[in-house]
Design a protein around this motif. Sequence first.
Motif, PDB file in Angstrom:
ATOM      1  N   ALA A  99       0.833  -1.206   0.000  1.00 29.59           N
ATOM      2  CA  ALA A  99       0.000   0.000   0.000  1.00 29.59           C
ATOM      3  C   ALA A  99       0.866   1.254   0.000  1.00 29.59           C
ATOM      4  CB  ALA A  99      -0.932  -0.001   1.210  1.00 29.59           C
ATOM      5  N   GLY A 100       1.915   1.268   0.823  1.00 32.49           N
ATOM      6  CA  GLY A 100       2.817   2.417   0.844  1.00 32.49           C
ATOM      7  C   GLY A 100       3.505   2.632  -0.495  1.00 32.49           C
ATOM      8  N   PHE A 101       3.910   1.524  -1.125  1.00 34.63           N
ATOM      9  CA  PHE A 101       4.562   1.616  -2.428  1.00 34.63           C
ATOM     10  C   PHE A 101       3.605   2.150  -3.485  1.00 34.63           C
ATOM     11  CE2 PHE A 101       5.899  -0.202  -6.507  1.00 34.63           C
ATOM     12  CZ  PHE A 101       7.180   0.317  -6.588  1.00 34.63           C
ATOM     13  N   ALA A 102       2.347   1.687  -3.456  1.00 34.90           N
ATOM     14  CA  ALA A 102       1.359   2.135  -4.439  1.00 34.90           C
ATOM     15  C   ALA A 102       1.088   3.631  -4.303  1.00 34.90           C
ATOM     16  CB  ALA A 102       0.061   1.336  -4.286  1.00 34.90           C
ATOM     17  N   VAL A 103       0.933   4.113  -3.073  1.00 36.11           N
ATOM     18  CA  VAL A 103       0.681   5.544  -2.846  1.00 36.11           C
ATOM     19  C   VAL A 103       1.898   6.364  -3.274  1.00 36.11           C
ATOM     20  CG1 VAL A 103       0.273   7.306  -1.087  1.00 36.11           C
ATOM     21  CG2 VAL A 103      -1.010   5.168  -1.030  1.00 36.11           C
ATOM     22  N   GLY A 104       3.083   5.923  -2.867  1.00 37.84           N
ATOM     23  CA  GLY A 104       4.308   6.641  -3.227  1.00 37.84           C
ATOM     24  C   GLY A 104       4.542   6.667  -4.723  1.00 37.84           C
ATOM     25  N   LEU A 105       4.313   5.529  -5.383  1.00 29.96           N
ATOM     26  CA  LEU A 105       4.516   5.461  -6.830  1.00 29.96           C
ATOM     27  C   LEU A 105       3.508   6.345  -7.560  1.00 29.96           C
ATOM     28  CD1 LEU A 105       6.258   4.143  -8.995  1.00 29.96           C
ATOM     29  CD2 LEU A 105       4.556   2.322  -9.138  1.00 29.96           C
ATOM     30  N   TYR A 106       2.271   6.436  -7.040  1.00 26.91           N
ATOM     31  CA  TYR A 106       1.268   7.304  -7.660  1.00 26.91           C
ATOM     32  C   TYR A 106       1.729   8.760  -7.636  1.00 26.91           C
ATOM     33  CZ  TYR A 106      -2.861  10.180  -8.200  1.00 26.91           C
ATOM     34  OH  TYR A 106      -3.736  11.152  -8.613  1.00 26.91           O
ATOM     35  N   PHE A 107       2.096   9.273  -6.455  1.00 27.97           N
ATOM     36  CA  PHE A 107       2.527  10.670  -6.362  1.00 27.97           C
ATOM     37  C   PHE A 107       3.801  10.908  -7.165  1.00 27.97           C
ATOM     38  CE2 PHE A 107      -0.083  10.758  -2.411  1.00 27.97           C
ATOM     39  CZ  PHE A 107      -0.906  11.800  -2.781  1.00 27.97           C
ATOM     40  N   PHE A 108       4.764   9.983  -7.080  1.00 26.38           N
ATOM     41  CA  PHE A 108       6.023  10.139  -7.791  1.00 26.38           C
ATOM     42  C   PHE A 108       5.791  10.154  -9.301  1.00 26.38           C
ATOM     43  CE2 PHE A 108      10.218   9.019  -9.346  1.00 26.38           C
ATOM     44  CZ  PHE A 108      11.056   9.713  -8.505  1.00 26.38           C
ATOM     45  N   SER A 109       4.975   9.213  -9.799  1.00 17.41           N
ATOM     46  CA  SER A 109       4.716   9.123 -11.238  1.00 17.41           C
ATOM     47  C   SER A 109       3.949  10.326 -11.767  1.00 17.41           C
ATOM     48  CB  SER A 109       3.940   7.841 -11.556  1.00 17.41           C
ATOM     49  OG  SER A 109       4.677   6.718 -11.178  1.00 17.41           O
ATOM     50  N   THR A 110       2.907  10.771 -11.024  1.00 13.62           N
ATOM     51  CA  THR A 110       2.171  11.948 -11.494  1.00 13.62           C
ATOM     52  C   THR A 110       3.054  13.189 -11.442  1.00 13.62           C
ATOM     53  OG1 THR A 110       1.225  12.269  -9.282  1.00 13.62           O
ATOM     54  CG2 THR A 110      -0.111  11.070 -10.889  1.00 13.62           C
ATOM     55  N   GLY A 111       3.955  13.264 -10.476  1.00 11.22           N
ATOM     56  CA  GLY A 111       4.893  14.386 -10.421  1.00 11.22           C
ATOM     57  C   GLY A 111       5.838  14.396 -11.604  1.00 11.22           C
TER      58      GLY A 111
END
Length: 199
Positions: A99-111
């Motif tokens: 879950a932490g990886f999914a949230v982090g990857l979402y913000f990182f990728s959209t950034g």
Amino acid sequence: MSVPFFGSGAYVYFGETPFPEVLGVPLLVFGGFVLLVGWYIHLIAAPPAPTLREGEEIIASRHPTQKAAVMKILLGLPFLLLAGYLLFLTSVPYVYPTAGFAVGLYFFSTGILTYWTNSLTTYSITNQRVISEFRLLSLVRKEVPMDKIRAVRESKSPIEAIVGVGNIRVSSGTGAGLEILIRNVDAATDFAEKLRQYT
């Protein structure tokens, strides 16, 4: 921006970790993707200045600021670090690091996507039209003539309000009218006021 994924992918793949291929290879591939696309965008120049008509002059020109993109990237990093910590240094169930990886990857990728898009976008106001230009594989140019503009609206998301940027929507009317969304510009109110002076 690819360094965290190369570093963590190499650590997982070459270190003594459980499931090195399953976890390491996707991180290395994603890091390679970020590196290659980043270099491609770095080598492409921003769109050239628009060709002006007779009697036309540029009043203001802006590139989107990178503040919102950097904020999204920085917001994703703690979640990615937390996911790595939970996965390798604790014995919690895998759902928490996932879950932490999914949230982090979402913000990182959209950034990163916002950063790339902003790097290749230019907005111009002339005394005759508003122009939006985006260049990736080809040049995409949208324009609204000044005499057709019916509405100029400003908006800010919570992250944009924190970093001091805004968006301006320029539309020529309702229905299937022309519309340009000017995203992530510094001093958006000043930019909109220059536009309103000619409408």
